[in-house]
Design an enzyme around this catalytic site. Structure first.
Site, PDB file in Angstrom:
ATOM      1  N   HIS A   1      -2.573   7.786   6.645  1.00 59.51           N
ATOM      2  CA  HIS A   1      -1.534   8.617   6.013  1.00 59.51           C
ATOM      3  C   HIS A   1      -2.133   9.919   5.479  1.00 59.51           C
ATOM      4  O   HIS A   1      -1.487  10.967   5.518  1.00 59.51           O
ATOM      5  CB  HIS A   1      -0.900   7.875   4.825  1.00 59.51           C
ATOM      6  CG  HIS A   1       0.246   6.974   5.195  1.00 59.51           C
ATOM      7  ND1 HIS A   1       1.402   7.429   5.788  1.00 59.51           N
ATOM      8  CD2 HIS A   1       0.412   5.644   5.028  1.00 59.51           C
ATOM      9  CE1 HIS A   1       2.238   6.412   5.972  1.00 59.51           C
ATOM     10  NE2 HIS A   1       1.662   5.307   5.520  1.00 59.51           N
TER      11      HIS A   1
ATOM     12  N   HIS B   1      -4.583   1.810   7.461  1.00 56.07           N
ATOM     13  CA  HIS B   1      -3.204   2.315   7.486  1.00 56.07           C
ATOM     14  C   HIS B   1      -3.022   3.429   6.441  1.00 56.07           C
ATOM     15  O   HIS B   1      -2.485   4.489   6.745  1.00 56.07           O
ATOM     16  CB  HIS B   1      -2.252   1.135   7.219  1.00 56.07           C
ATOM     17  CG  HIS B   1      -0.804   1.496   7.151  1.00 56.07           C
ATOM     18  ND1 HIS B   1       0.136   0.981   8.025  1.00 56.07           N
ATOM     19  CD2 HIS B   1      -0.110   2.308   6.309  1.00 56.07           C
ATOM     20  CE1 HIS B   1       1.331   1.477   7.718  1.00 56.07           C
ATOM     21  NE2 HIS B   1       1.207   2.274   6.671  1.00 56.07           N
ATOM     22  N   GLU B   2      -3.512   3.180   5.216  1.00 58.45           N
ATOM     23  CA  GLU B   2      -3.298   4.159   4.139  1.00 58.45           C
ATOM     24  C   GLU B   2      -4.165   5.409   4.332  1.00 58.45           C
ATOM     25  O   GLU B   2      -3.720   6.525   4.063  1.00 58.45           O
ATOM     26  CB  GLU B   2      -3.572   3.531   2.762  1.00 58.45           C
ATOM     27  CG  GLU B   2      -2.695   2.330   2.397  1.00 58.45           C
ATOM     28  CD  GLU B   2      -1.210   2.545   2.632  1.00 58.45           C
ATOM     29  OE1 GLU B   2      -0.734   3.689   2.527  1.00 58.45           O
ATOM     30  OE2 GLU B   2      -0.513   1.561   2.944  1.00 58.45           O
TER      31      GLU B   2
ATOM     32  N   CYS C   1       5.753  -0.043   7.253  1.00 57.04           N
ATOM     33  CA  CYS C   1       5.386   1.077   6.378  1.00 57.04           C
ATOM     34  C   CYS C   1       6.592   1.440   5.535  1.00 57.04           C
ATOM     35  O   CYS C   1       7.717   1.445   6.040  1.00 57.04           O
ATOM     36  CB  CYS C   1       4.965   2.261   7.242  1.00 57.04           C
ATOM     37  SG  CYS C   1       4.549   3.737   6.298  1.00 57.04           S
ATOM     38  N   LEU C   2       6.369   1.743   4.261  1.00 57.56           N
ATOM     39  CA  LEU C   2       7.478   2.105   3.379  1.00 57.56           C
ATOM     40  C   LEU C   2       8.140   3.404   3.841  1.00 57.56           C
ATOM     41  O   LEU C   2       9.262   3.704   3.455  1.00 57.56           O
ATOM     42  CB  LEU C   2       6.995   2.239   1.929  1.00 57.56           C
ATOM     43  CG  LEU C   2       6.510   0.929   1.284  1.00 57.56           C
ATOM     44  CD1 LEU C   2       5.969   1.188  -0.116  1.00 57.56           C
ATOM     45  CD2 LEU C   2       7.625  -0.110   1.241  1.00 57.56           C
TER      46      LEU C   2
ATOM     47  N   GLN D   1       3.058  10.164   1.056  1.00 56.83           N
ATOM     48  CA  GLN D   1       4.365   9.509   1.189  1.00 56.83           C
ATOM     49  C   GLN D   1       5.297   9.900   0.046  1.00 56.83           C
ATOM     50  O   GLN D   1       6.511   9.717   0.130  1.00 56.83           O
ATOM     51  CB  GLN D   1       4.212   7.981   1.227  1.00 56.83           C
ATOM     52  CG  GLN D   1       3.505   7.483   2.486  1.00 56.83           C
ATOM     53  CD  GLN D   1       3.368   5.973   2.478  1.00 56.83           C
ATOM     54  OE1 GLN D   1       2.399   5.435   1.959  1.00 56.83           O
ATOM     55  NE2 GLN D   1       4.344   5.278   3.052  1.00 56.83           N
TER      56      GLN D   1
ATOM     57  N   GLY E   1       0.831  -1.197   0.000  1.00 51.02           N
ATOM     58  CA  GLY E   1       0.000   0.000   0.000  1.00 51.02           C
ATOM     59  C   GLY E   1       0.863   1.243   0.000  1.00 51.02           C
ATOM     60  O   GLY E   1       2.020   1.213   0.438  1.00 51.02           O
TER      61      GLY E   1
HETATM   62 NI    NI Z   1       2.471   3.388   5.486  1.00 51.50          NI
END
Ligand code: NI
Length: 167
Positions: free
Chosen positions: A138, A134-135, A92-93, A50, A45
């Site tokens: 963000h 989660h997304e 998380c990236l 991000q 995701g």
């Molecule tokens: Ni994330």
């Protein structure tokens, strides 16, 4: 085009994203780049902030390595119903070398626009439900580490400081 993923503690990750008003070429290109960047990472995701773009766009693909890709592009996603509890490990990236269990809802109903501007309802459970939560977090400037207890957060920060010093 693969874009650079911002990482904690970049202040851009803490900003709230604005709703997409018109789905134009810029948004279509953003969604394409987001998917490409997510697959390249690889991750399951990614949210527009991000990449430093504060627009409410997320991409998710929870299909496994052996399965065909199953890309979800959700514009202006909203959780309209949530129930149950889950406590699964997340990464998380934007958070390097750290994972932790996070309290989430076990299932959610999400309404969003597709890239074609059509309203779509997703009934998500388990991993997909966690990914949506989660997304969407963000988009409101919230990272999974913001859900940790004060003690765990302190340990996380100390770890990241040590990682930064080791660089
Ligand atoms: Ni994330």
């Amino acid at each position: 085009m693969i874009r650079k993923i911002l990482t904690w503690p970049d202040p851009e990750l803490k900003k709230k994203s604005a709703a997409v008003v018109v789905i134009n070429d810029r948004i279509r290109e953003l969604a394409r780049d987001m998917a490409e960047t997510m697959y390249d990472a690889p991750g399951i995701g990614l949210a527009a902030p991000q990449l430093g773009v504060h627009q409410r766009v997320i991409v998710i693909d929870i299909s496994g390595k052996e399965e065909p890709p199953d890309l979800i592009v959700a514009i202006n996603p909203v959780i309209v119903h949530a129930e149950g509890e889950s406590y699964e490990e997340e990464g998380c990236l934007s958070v390097i070398k750290y994972a932790a269990n996070v309290r989430r809802h076990a299932s959610v109903v999400v309404k969003a626009l597709t890239l074609e501007g059509e309203e779509k309802t997703y009934r998500a459970e388990e991993l997909l439900a966690v990914a949506f939560q989660h997304e969407i977090d963000h988009l409101d400037g919230i990272l999974f580490v913001d859900h940790l207890s004060p003690l765990k957060r302190e340990i996380f920060k100390r770890k990241q400081r040590r990682l930064a010093e080791a660089d």
